[in-house]
Design an enzyme around this catalytic site. Structure first.
Site, mmCIF file in Angstrom:
data_model
loop_
_atom_site.group_PDB
_atom_site.id
_atom_site.type_symbol
_atom_site.label_atom_id
_atom_site.label_comp_id
_atom_site.label_asym_id
_atom_site.label_seq_id
_atom_site.Cartn_x
_atom_site.Cartn_y
_atom_site.Cartn_z
ATOM 1 N N ASN A 274 0.302 0.088 -8.020
ATOM 2 C CA ASN A 274 1.253 1.164 -8.301
ATOM 3 C C ASN A 274 2.673 0.825 -7.875
ATOM 4 O O ASN A 274 2.868 0.050 -6.940
ATOM 5 C CB ASN A 274 0.810 2.444 -7.574
ATOM 6 N N ARG B 247 -10.403 12.450 -13.980
ATOM 7 C CA ARG B 247 -10.269 13.556 -13.031
ATOM 8 C C ARG B 247 -10.090 14.881 -13.787
ATOM 9 O O ARG B 247 -10.657 15.908 -13.403
ATOM 10 C CB ARG B 247 -9.074 13.309 -12.113
ATOM 11 N N THR C 65 -7.187 4.818 -1.944
ATOM 12 C CA THR C 65 -8.187 5.143 -2.959
ATOM 13 C C THR C 65 -8.913 3.855 -3.333
ATOM 14 O O THR C 65 -8.331 2.774 -3.282
ATOM 15 C CB THR C 65 -7.537 5.736 -4.223
ATOM 16 N N HIS D 229 1.393 7.495 -14.984
ATOM 17 C CA HIS D 229 0.346 7.697 -13.985
ATOM 18 C C HIS D 229 1.050 8.186 -12.727
ATOM 19 O O HIS D 229 1.420 7.423 -11.848
ATOM 20 C CB HIS D 229 -0.393 6.385 -13.710
ATOM 21 N N ARG E 28 0.819 -1.201 0.000
ATOM 22 C CA ARG E 28 0.000 0.000 0.000
ATOM 23 C C ARG E 28 0.858 1.258 0.000
ATOM 24 O O ARG E 28 1.875 1.341 0.687
ATOM 25 C CB ARG E 28 -0.938 0.009 1.217
ATOM 26 N N ASP F 299 -6.769 9.389 -14.276
ATOM 27 C CA ASP F 299 -6.263 10.764 -14.350
ATOM 28 C C ASP F 299 -7.070 11.558 -15.382
ATOM 29 O O ASP F 299 -7.410 12.723 -15.159
ATOM 30 C CB ASP F 299 -4.787 10.780 -14.768
ATOM 31 N N ARG G 44 4.514 7.157 -6.261
ATOM 32 C CA ARG G 44 4.265 5.825 -6.804
ATOM 33 C C ARG G 44 5.568 5.118 -7.181
ATOM 34 O O ARG G 44 5.696 3.900 -7.058
ATOM 35 C CB ARG G 44 3.346 5.929 -8.030
#
Length: 305
Positions: free
Chosen positions: A76, A107, A221, A131, A37, A104, A44
């Site tokens: 990630n 968003r 997330t 990303h 995590r 992304d 990332r």
């Protein structure tokens, strides 16, 4: 177990949990979301070494039991781990897909739409590249109903840009009713929420920082990335030939010479990435994309695979 308890509310769904990868046998799509995590404030890219070791135990097993599957990577840093999956799997490039900048892009469209008081589905634009921190917003091709936002305001998205969001809205939308979109409330958060002029480049900064902010608030997330991956998976299973910004092998595109995976608009079909859309980028966008590729290569070139 938590998901299994909800099966009474679903139809045609089987949920199994097991440490034995044989339960995945014959899968059409395998989604890899396992990984360490992301910590608060951690980029990332800093996750990579911890997650490569995990993938070495996962990918070969998935290929063993589902040699014809499309492998979709969500964990990630997604671009590097998509590259890692490609190398570990031995599968052709088109059957390895990373969730990339699809979220992304969503968003990006949401933030623009919020400032123009229209639905995000009516805003068209892409974020490509990594990303992460070096992603590239394509202001040159951002449109609403075929109208180029950049054509209305050439400085849009540049560092020198100080365009009032309401000015862009006024130039784009002709209000004809008392409650038309142009009369809706101003953005409630982010750049321009106070009604002042702002740099539209800040929208991209908000996109990049979104995940970090959510992690800071709730630790992880989940919902938006879940919706994104569900959409991508549906496009593959239904052979939809729809275009999404996903992570794919980018060598040979836009002057990229490194063997890296990063996001480009791709046509998704049952075999995975059917083709890549040849976008027309500005010279600045090309340079940013090449910088994004170089940043990824600088990390992954020393990986022990």
């Amino acid at each position: 177990m938590d998901l299994q308890h909800g099966l009474a509310f679903l139809r045609g769904v089987t949920i199994k949990g097991d440490k034995d990868y044989s339960v995945t046998a014959g899968s059409k799509v395998c989604i890899i979301s396992a990984g360490a995590r992301q910590k608060d404030g951690e980029s990332r890219l800093n996750l990579v070494k911890r997650n490569v070791a995990i993938f070495k135990s996962i990918v070969p097993q998935l290929v063993k039991y589902s040699p014809g599957a499309v492998l979709m990577v969500v964990a990630n840093p997604v671009d590097i781990l998509t590259y890692v999956t490609w190398k570990l799997s031995g599968l052709p490039r088109h059957r390895i897909v990373g969730s990339g900048t699809n979220l992304d892009t969503a968003r990006f469209r949401f933030l623009i739409a919020e400032k123009l008081s229209i639905a995000p589905s009516s805003v068209h634009g892409y974020i490509i590249g990594e990303h992460g921190d070096t992603s590239v917003p394509l202001w040159s091709s951002a449109t609403v109903a075929g109208v180029s936002l950049k054509a209305l305001h050439p400085q849009l998205g540049q560092k020198s840009d100080k365009v009032d969001w309401s000015k862009v809205q006024t130039d784009l939308i002709d209000a004809t009713a008392p409650r038309s979109v142009a009369k809706l409330t101003k953005p409630t958060s982010g750049a321009g929420a106070d009604g002042s002029q702002h740099n539209w480049e800040d929208i991209h900064k908000e996109v990049v920082n979104s995940a970090y902010n959510i992690i800071k608030l709730k630790g992880y997330t989940s919902w938006a990335i879940g919706l994104s991956v569900s959409t991508l998976t549906g496009a593959i299973l239904r052979n939809q030939h729809t275009v999404y910004a996903v992570s794919t092998l980018a060598r040979g595109y836009h002057g990229i010479n490194e063997e890296v995976f990063l996001s480009l608009p791709c046509v998704l079909m049952q075999e995975g990435v059917g083709s890549v859309i040849k976008q027309v980028l500005t010279e600045d966008e090309k340079k940013q994309l090449q910088k994004s590729a170089a940043a990824l290569w600088d990390i992954q070139k020393d990986l022990d695979l």
